[in-house]
Structures are given as structure tokens and as C-alpha cells.
Design an enzyme around this catalytic site. Structure first.
Site, short mmCIF file in Angstrom:
data_model
loop_
_atom_site.label_atom_id
_atom_site.label_comp_id
_atom_site.label_asym_id
_atom_site.label_seq_id
_atom_site.Cartn_x
_atom_site.Cartn_y
_atom_site.Cartn_z
N GLY A 150 0.72 -0.81 0.13
CA GLY A 150 -0.32 0.35 -0.18
C GLY A 150 1.03 1.27 -0.38
CG ASN A 151 -0.51 4.82 -1.57
OD1 ASN A 151 -1.14 5.42 -0.68
ND2 ASN A 151 -0.68 4.00 -2.59
CG HIS A 152 3.31 6.12 4.27
ND1 HIS A 152 2.65 5.51 5.36
CD2 HIS A 152 4.01 5.85 3.69
CE1 HIS A 152 4.26 4.99 5.67
NE2 HIS A 152 4.94 5.13 4.37
#
Ligand code: C5P
Length: 403
Positions: A212-214
Site C-alpha cells: 500500500g502507500n501512505h
């Protein structure tokens, strides 16, 4: 969903027999998704009880500057009440309070609140036909209208006196639809449909792990709220995000993976006028998703990744009426890469946010953007709250779609 959803309505009640209808009016406002507070003139309490209106509005009702029965004698701050409201509605409005409003008299809490009001004030007169026809009443209505207050005309019918004529307060349903219509007039995105993607996507490795990512989704949620506030019909397709929407009118679709976001986007995008892609979509996903949790047997392991669909490019390729807005997060050659993206993805506008700018990008409440349109006009903005950034973006879009 009503345009009143999420709005803070201050209802002023004066001493007309029609005040009993305010119990229905409060219920209709609440049903439309509004928050309601009530302020009454002391005399109006003979026509409808504060208990009825506080129960229905789920808020205390005020009618005096301070509460004598309360041992703390708390002061009811009319300025706070007035500033709280997104709109004020005075219904029923008697000839007496109308005259005092016209002359700036403030000998009760309702009148003092009216004088402090910064929001639009709607007023629905209710009186007997001769009082309504009287030249001072007509003059006072004109004074209020000239001041920018909005007149909700009374209807013709049977009056409390037994006479028939003009002067009956508009029915609660009529008051609600009158205000809804009035609020929607002049909204720049009225009748427009807007699709927004937001947040990250999560690509499963196994049942418990993902790539995923932030991204928090904050920018996309702010855009959705802004579009709805400008009168648009909004669908927000969001990856996993903790953000919450204020306006109940926004249709929120929750997705997890890039593929789900792709599917949902294509379900809606053909019918929209504006599509904004603010989601931070994973560019890669594991080629194989393990059906069981992967054990840590080896010292190292490889996860083979394959590309996810480029949602924005796929929409750009089949674009018709849609005004298409992409986001670009670049670390080098920002402007050149952003311009290249406009061409490759067939965009109308790109929002460039650079990781080089402090306070911009993921998780933060602020952002610093540069807007580039397809004719390569460039506008840079200061660091601002994401809500204000959303407003800058829509100002630009509205300029283009109106041109
Ligand atoms: O090519 P790049 O990923 O930098 O483009 C960013 C823009 O494309 C953003 O508007 C993002 O929402 C969109 N995008 C997308 N689907 C992807 C990757 C990016 O819609 N798979």
C-alpha cells in the site's frame, strides 16, 4: 439527498398561531440532514412549547438572554447563536417582530440574534389578512428584502380569525422546498455530476499482508465536500481511509484494490461531467496472491509484481464530455513530467504536488499545488489547508467548463 444536509439551521419562532407547525418544520429540517437550533420570542411559548421543539431539534431552546431557572444563570450568547448558523429561518414571523426587525429593535434574544446574523435570513410572515395588507407591513417586508433577507410568501387560505385571505404561513413542506431551491440557485456546479477517486489502494500479498502507500484520502475527501457544497452530485470512490464525510449527499463507494477502483470508476464515469483522480493507486500488485498466510521459512523471499490498470489513462482513452483532472506527485523534472502526463492520459488539468515542498502531500492537512491545464497555462499556489486547495482546484475547473 437534500442540499440542507449538513447545514446548521437557526429557527426563530414568533408568537403566531402557526408556530405549532414548527414542530413539523423542525422534523423536516432534521429529516433533510440539517442540524437545528431554535430561538423563540417569549410570547411564542404560548403557541408551541420549548420542550416540543428542543425534543425534536435535539438541542436546547433559548428565549431569554439568560436562564433564570438555572442556578448558574448562564448567558445565552446571541452572537454565538448567530455565527453558528449557516442560515436563519424566522417562521412564523408576526407583524410585530417584522416591524422590530425592520427598525433594528432588539428587546428579546431572537431580535438580538437577528441583528448579529451573518448568514442568509429567510422569513415567513403569518398574520391576519388586513394586517398583512397593511401598508406598514408591506413597507417592512420591502425593508427586509432590500437588506438581503429572503421573503417566503404566505399563502391564501383560512386564517385563525375565521376569515379567508392572504396571510397563512407557508406550509412547512413549502418552506423547506423554497429554501432548498433558493440555496441551489446560483450554485456553480448545480446539475453537474462529479466523480472523485481518493485514498490509497491495498494490493493483497496473502490474507493478512498487502502493498500500500501512505495516502490518507484527505485531499480527495476535501474535493468531494467542496463539489457537493457547490451543488454537484458527487460520487467518491475511496480506497481504505479513516476520513469521514460531513455531507450525507455524497455517494461514497469503498474499495480496496486498484482493480476494484477501476471497476467502480468505469461503472460511473460515462455519466459524469467532471472526474478527478486524486487517489494514490498502487502501480503494482503481487502476481500471485497466496490463499494462506505466507510462513517465514526462508531468510529471503521474492514477491513478483505486475502492473495494475492505469485507471485515469483508461478513462482518458475513452473520454467524451468529461472534464478530466489528474494528480501528479513528482520528485524530479516536475513540470515536464506533469505536462507529459496531460498528453499521455488525455487530461484537461493536472494538479502537481511536489514531495519537495514542506507540508505538501500525504497525510498532512495542507498542500501546495501547481495547476497546469492542457494548453500548458501554469498557476502556482501557496501552502494552504486542503479544504482551501480544493476550492482553488474547483475555481479553476469552473473557469474552464464555463468558458
Ligand atoms: O502516472 P502516475 O501514477 O504518476 O499518475 C498519477 C495520476 O494517475 C493520479 O491522478 C492517479 O490518481 C492516477 N492513477 C490511476 N491509476 C493508476 C495510477 C495512477 O488512476 N493505476
Amino acid at each position: 439527498m437534500s442540499v440542507l444536509s449538513g447545514k446548521k439551521i437557526l429557527l426563530g419562532v414568533t408568537a403566531g398561531i402557526a408556530a405549532y407547525k414548527d414542530s413539523f418544520l423542525v422534523r423536516l429540517f432534521i429529516k433533510a440532514g440539517a442540524e437545528v437550533k431554535v430561538v423563540m420570542t417569549p410570547a411564542s411559548k404560548d403557541f408551541v412549547t420549548p420542550l416540543t421543539l428542543s425534543t425534536l431539534s435535539k438541542n436546547p431552546v433559548h428565549s431569554t438572554f439568560y436562564d433564570k431557572t438555572d442556578e448558574n444563570e448562564l448567558w445565552n450568547n446571541h452572537v454565538d447563536l448567530a455565527l453558528w448558523a449557516d442560515l436563519m429561518v424566522i417562521a412564523p414571523l408576526t407583524a410585530n417582530t417584522l416591524a422590530k426587525m425592520a427598525d433594528g429593535i432588539c428587546d428579546n434574544l431572537l431580535l438580538a440574534t437577528y441583528l448579529s446574523a451573518k448568514s442568509t435570513v429567510y422569513f415567513a410572515p403569518a398574520m391576519d389578512l388586513d394586517m398583512y395588507k397593511h401598508e406598514t407591513t408591506a413597507k417592512n417586508i420591502t425593508v427586509l428584502e432590500k437588506r438581503g433577507n429572503v421573503f417566503i410568501p404566505p399563502s391564501f387560505g383560512e386564517l385563525a380569525s375565521g376569515l379567508e385571505g392572504e396571510g397563512r404561513m407557508a406550509e412547512p413542506e413549502e418552506i423547506v422546498s423554497f429554501i432548498e431551491e433558493h440555496l441551489m440557485e446560483g450554485m456553480p456546479l448545480r446539475g453537474k455530476r462529479v466523480l472523485i477517486t481518493a485514498g490509497p489502494t491495498f494490493e493483497a500479498i496473502d490474507p493478512v499482508r498487502f502493498i500500500g502507500n501512505h495516502s490518507s484520502g484527505k485531499m480527495g475527501f476535501a474535493l468531494a465536500e467542496e463539489a457537493a457544497g457547490l451543488g454537484a452530485d458527487v460520487v467518491l470512490i475511496s480506497g481504505p481511509s479513516h476520513e469521514k464525510l460531513v455531507r450525507g449527499s455524497i455517494k461514497r463507494i469503498n474499495v480496496v484494490s486498484a482493480y476494484e477502483m477501476y471497476e467502480s470508476t468505469h461503472e460511473f464515469v460515462d455519466d459524469v461531467d467532471i472526474a478527478i483522480f486524486s487517489a494514490a493507486v498502487s502501480d503494482f500488485k503481487p502476481k500471485v496472491v497466496s490463499s494462506k498466510k505466507i510462513k517465514k521459512k526462508e531468510e529471503s523471499m521474492n514477491v513478483e509484481l505486475v502492473r495494475t490498470p492505469d485507471i485515469l489513462a483508461s478513462v482518458g482513452a475513452k473520454k467524451k464530455q468529461q472534464y478530466l483532472v489528474g494528480f501528479a506527485l513528482e520528485t524530479e523534472n516536475e513540470l515536464e513530467n506533469a505536462k507529459e502526463k496531460i498528453r499521455k492520459k488525455n487530461l484537461d488539468l493536472i494538479v502537481l504536488n511536489s514531495l519537495n515542498d514542506k507540508g505538501a502531500g500525504f497525510k498532512s492537512d495542507t498542500n501546495k499545488i501547481t495547476l497546469i491545464d492542457k494548453s500548458e497555462n501554469i498557476r502556482s499556489f501557496d501552502l494552504k489547508k486542503k479544504k482551501e486547495v480544493a476550492s482553488d482546484i474547483f475555481n479553476e475547473i469552473i473557469k474552464h467548463i464555463d468558458a
